[in-house]
Design an enzyme around this catalytic site. Structure first.
Site, short mmCIF file in Angstrom:
data_model
loop_
_atom_site.label_atom_id
_atom_site.label_comp_id
_atom_site.label_asym_id
_atom_site.label_seq_id
_atom_site.Cartn_x
_atom_site.Cartn_y
_atom_site.Cartn_z
N HIS A 96 33.60 -20.63 9.17
CA HIS A 96 35.05 -20.66 9.44
C HIS A 96 35.35 -21.84 10.37
CE1 HIS A 96 38.99 -19.62 10.93
NE2 HIS A 96 39.12 -18.87 9.84
N GLU A 166 39.86 -23.26 2.65
CA GLU A 166 40.81 -23.08 3.75
C GLU A 166 41.02 -24.41 4.46
OE1 GLU A 166 40.89 -18.86 5.59
OE2 GLU A 166 39.41 -20.06 6.61
P1 PGA Z 1 45.80 -17.29 8.97
O1 PGA Z 1 44.25 -17.55 9.15
O2 PGA Z 1 45.96 -16.40 7.74
O3 PGA Z 1 46.24 -16.63 10.22
O4 PGA Z 1 46.43 -18.66 8.75
C1 PGA Z 1 43.41 -17.70 8.03
C2 PGA Z 1 41.99 -17.84 8.45
O5 PGA Z 1 41.72 -18.40 9.52
O6 PGA Z 1 41.09 -17.37 7.73
#
Ligand code: PGA
Length: 252
Positions: A96, A166
């Site tokens: 992440h 992401e």
């Molecule tokens: P968010 O975070 O949905 O609050 O933008 C997503 C993530 O960090 O996986």
């Protein structure tokens, strides 16, 4: 039809066990009603054993937010893949951006992914560029991230892997990436996977999108973005919003 998957990344929330139980109970009651959607909750480590206590009856899959790649030993503060497996955890988020910001390199991430696969846990590998430029450099950044995290992974494990695209600029942001771009990026991720593991593995790969997903945009992201599911941060600890999100996804 492939089952959709929604993963809630609670991050470092909530502060009390009582509140964690409340959110989990709500999510569990809802998840039991869905036939086309798998729901995974990734709470902070300290709540895992509470949620896993009656795992056999629960429709919610329990995941963790990180892992350390060694099995055991002098690694103060770390938790290993065999420990998580022993607890009953089946999914773990790796790479992440908030962990990368604290020092996880692609090499470390690659070791973490392998340590999970070796004990039969599904890694949820997060990848994404920091920023975009007009020359397409961000595509190279993403390609290298994926390659460097996966090039030591034996092909036989490829089907256990879950990829989460992401982009950093969408995490914690107001708006998610538009579905057309998500669709392009998911094809790009599959192309890179195909170069690493082969065509068939890439076609059957599970690709999620994460970053500012909420109950309003979730349906469109899956339907138009052509992804297999979502990695949800903030909205996953907002019970009403997460409930609406799950309903929207399951009704597709
Ligand atoms: P968010 O975070 O949905 O609050 O933008 C997503 C993530 O960090 O996986």
């Amino acid at each position: 039809m492939k089952r959709k998957i929604v993963i809630g990344n609670w991050k470092m929330n909530p502060v009390t066990l009582e509140e964690a139980r409340r959110i989990f109970r709500y999510t569990k009651n809802l998840a039991g009603k869905f036939r086309r959607t798998s729901v995974v909750v990734c709470p902070p480590f300290v709540y895992l054993s509470t949620f896993l206590a009656r795992k056999s009856e629960s429709p919610v899959i329990i995941g963790a937010q990180d892992v350390y790649f060694e099995e055991f030993g002098p690694h103060t503060g770390e938790i290993s893949a065999p420990m998580l497996r022993d607890l009953g955890v089946t999914h773990v988020i790796v790479g992440h951006s908030e962990r990368r910001a604290k020092g996880d390199t692609d090499e470390v991430i690659s070791k973490k992914v392998l340590s999970l696969l070796e004990v039969g846990i599904h890694p949820i590998l997060c990848v994404g560029e920091k920023e975009r430029d007009q020359h397409g450099t961000y595509l190279d950044v993403l390609k290298n991230q994926i390659r460097d995290s996966l090039n030591k992974i034996p092909k036989k494990h490829a089907d256990k892997l879950i990829m989460a695209y992401e982009p950093l600029w969408a995490i914690g942001a107001k708006d998610a990436v538009d579905p057309a771009t998500i669709c392009e990026m998911s094809i790009f991720v599959k192309k890179v996977l195909s170069d690493i593991f082969g065509h068939d593995e890439a076609i059957s790969a599970t690709i999620l999108y994460g970053g500012a997903v909420n109950f309003r945009n979730a349906g469109d992201i899956i339907a138009k973005g052509q992804v297999d599911g979502l990695l949800v941060g903030r909205e996953s600890v907002n019970t009403a919003g997460f409930g609406e999100l799950l309903r929207a996804v399951d009704s597709l």
